[in-house]
Design an enzyme around this catalytic site. Structure first.
Site, PDB file in Angstrom:
ATOM      1  N   HIS A 192       0.837  -1.208   0.000  1.00  9.52           N
ATOM      2  CA  HIS A 192       0.000   0.000   0.000  1.00  9.52           C
ATOM      3  C   HIS A 192       0.868   1.253   0.000  1.00  9.52           C
ATOM      4  O   HIS A 192       0.671   2.164  -0.825  1.00  9.52           O
ATOM      5  CB  HIS A 192      -0.907  -0.033   1.230  1.00  9.52           C
ATOM      6  CG  HIS A 192      -1.758   1.177   1.419  1.00  9.52           C
ATOM      7  ND1 HIS A 192      -3.093   1.232   1.077  1.00  9.52           N
ATOM      8  CD2 HIS A 192      -1.465   2.416   1.943  1.00  9.52           C
ATOM      9  CE1 HIS A 192      -3.585   2.423   1.371  1.00  9.52           C
ATOM     10  NE2 HIS A 192      -2.616   3.161   1.901  1.00  9.52           N
ATOM     11  N   GLU A 193       1.823   1.311   0.910  1.00 10.63           N
ATOM     12  CA  GLU A 193       2.644   2.518   1.022  1.00 10.63           C
ATOM     13  C   GLU A 193       3.580   2.694  -0.171  1.00 10.63           C
ATOM     14  O   GLU A 193       3.850   3.814  -0.592  1.00 10.63           O
ATOM     15  CB  GLU A 193       3.442   2.490   2.330  1.00 10.63           C
ATOM     16  CG  GLU A 193       2.596   2.462   3.589  1.00 10.63           C
ATOM     17  CD  GLU A 193       1.606   3.614   3.700  1.00 10.63           C
ATOM     18  OE1 GLU A 193       1.817   4.663   3.046  1.00 10.63           O
ATOM     19  OE2 GLU A 193       0.614   3.465   4.439  1.00 10.63           O
ATOM     20  N   HIS A 196       1.817   4.546  -2.815  1.00 12.33           N
ATOM     21  CA  HIS A 196       1.939   6.002  -2.652  1.00 12.33           C
ATOM     22  C   HIS A 196       3.300   6.489  -3.145  1.00 12.33           C
ATOM     23  O   HIS A 196       3.395   7.505  -3.842  1.00 12.33           O
ATOM     24  CB  HIS A 196       1.797   6.388  -1.174  1.00 12.33           C
ATOM     25  CG  HIS A 196       0.419   6.256  -0.617  1.00 12.33           C
ATOM     26  ND1 HIS A 196      -0.711   6.711  -1.272  1.00 12.33           N
ATOM     27  CD2 HIS A 196      -0.019   5.733   0.567  1.00 12.33           C
ATOM     28  CE1 HIS A 196      -1.779   6.474  -0.530  1.00 12.33           C
ATOM     29  NE2 HIS A 196      -1.383   5.875   0.591  1.00 12.33           N
TER      30      HIS A 196
END
Length: 277
Positions: A192-193, A196
């Site tokens: 997920h990170e 980003h």
């Protein structure tokens, strides 16, 4: 001045987060949104010109430097073994492989520092530990923090600047494969990170109105999902919520995919901000 990113606001302690994923990704600035809109226009034009789904790019290889920050040399203090770091890389490669990204562990270090391990003195810590160039992913695994993780979007930076050092991904160490954070311990907070770090917003960015996450093929979503609510539809008419998308807030076991548009966006950011650095 750079401040620690805030998305949902601080919460009391990581032990209180068991019900939901919380990410400290900050609200995009006007500059961030302008960049995303520009990429969206370029990608739509390229797609229209090709008259077909945009194909995956050649594989992109990313070096990863792990930094384990613990309060003591014990599992309870956040000390993570080298074998667990290898499992974290494996989890990232398994999930990103269908989308043309591969990750190689380029290094790892272990630091016992109670303040840093609790997400304090971020810039000081990163100035001492960061390795590589802007195209290298520095991942900080902290013993205790207010989020499961946070990251910074790619941007134009000068080597040695504060923005250069802030760049990277910070995750709660107990979210690694086999970690103690129930529901979020398959190593997918790092996925997920890293999304980003490669330029993606949350799927629920902007709610049901406007341009959402500025990627055309992610259905609009009014708010973050938790657990794995099959059939959830918070923006009627736009398709069911993308609960299986790595950029939503569902549990690790619910995560399954990035969209074609998200993959194109990650490649756009990579080529324009990281590849040549």
């Amino acid at each position: 001045m750079q401040f620690k990113p805030l998305f949902l606001g601080a919460v009391a302690a990581s032990s209180a987060l068991a019900a939901d994923r919380l990410c400290g990704f900050k609200e995009p600035t006007a500059e961030d949104i302008a960049i995303a809109q520009s990429f969206a226009a370029q990608e739509a034009e390229a797609l229209a010109a090709s008259n077909e789904t945009m194909s995956l790019q050649a594989q992109t290889n990313v070096n990863v430097y792990f930094h384990v920050i613990a309060t003591s040399q014990s599992t309870s203090g956040g000390y993570i073994s080298a074998s667990t770091l290898s499992r974290q890389i494996d989890a990232m490669n398994e999930r990103f492989a269908p989308y043309g990204f591969a990750f190689t562990q380029a290094g790892a270090d272990w630091t016992v520092n109670s303040a840093w391990a609790r997400d304090g003195s971020e810039l000081t810590m990163k100035r001492q530990l960061r390795k590589g160039t802007y195209k290298d992913l520095n991942m900080y695994l902290l013993a205790d923090m207010d989020y499961l993780g946070y990251a910074y979007l790619p941007k134009s930076v000068s080597s040695g600047s504060s923005d250069f050092y802030y760049d990277g991904v910070s995750i709660l160490g107990s979210t690694v494969p086999g970690g103690s954070y129930t529901g979020y311990n398959l190593g997918l907070t790092a996925v997920h990170e890293t999304g980003h770090w490669l330029g993606l917003y949350h799927t629920f960015q902007g709610g049901c109105s406007g341009q959402g996450d500025y990627v055309d093929d992610t259905p609009p979503e009014a708010s973050a999902a938790s657990g794995c609510p099959i059939g959830r539809d918070t923006c009627p008419g736009g398709g069911v919520d993308p609960i299986h998308n790595y950029m939503d807030y569902t549990q690790d076991s619910c995560y399954e995919e990035f969209t074609t548009g998200q993959v194109t966006r990650m490649n756009s950011y990579w080529k324009n901000y990281r590849a040549s650095k």
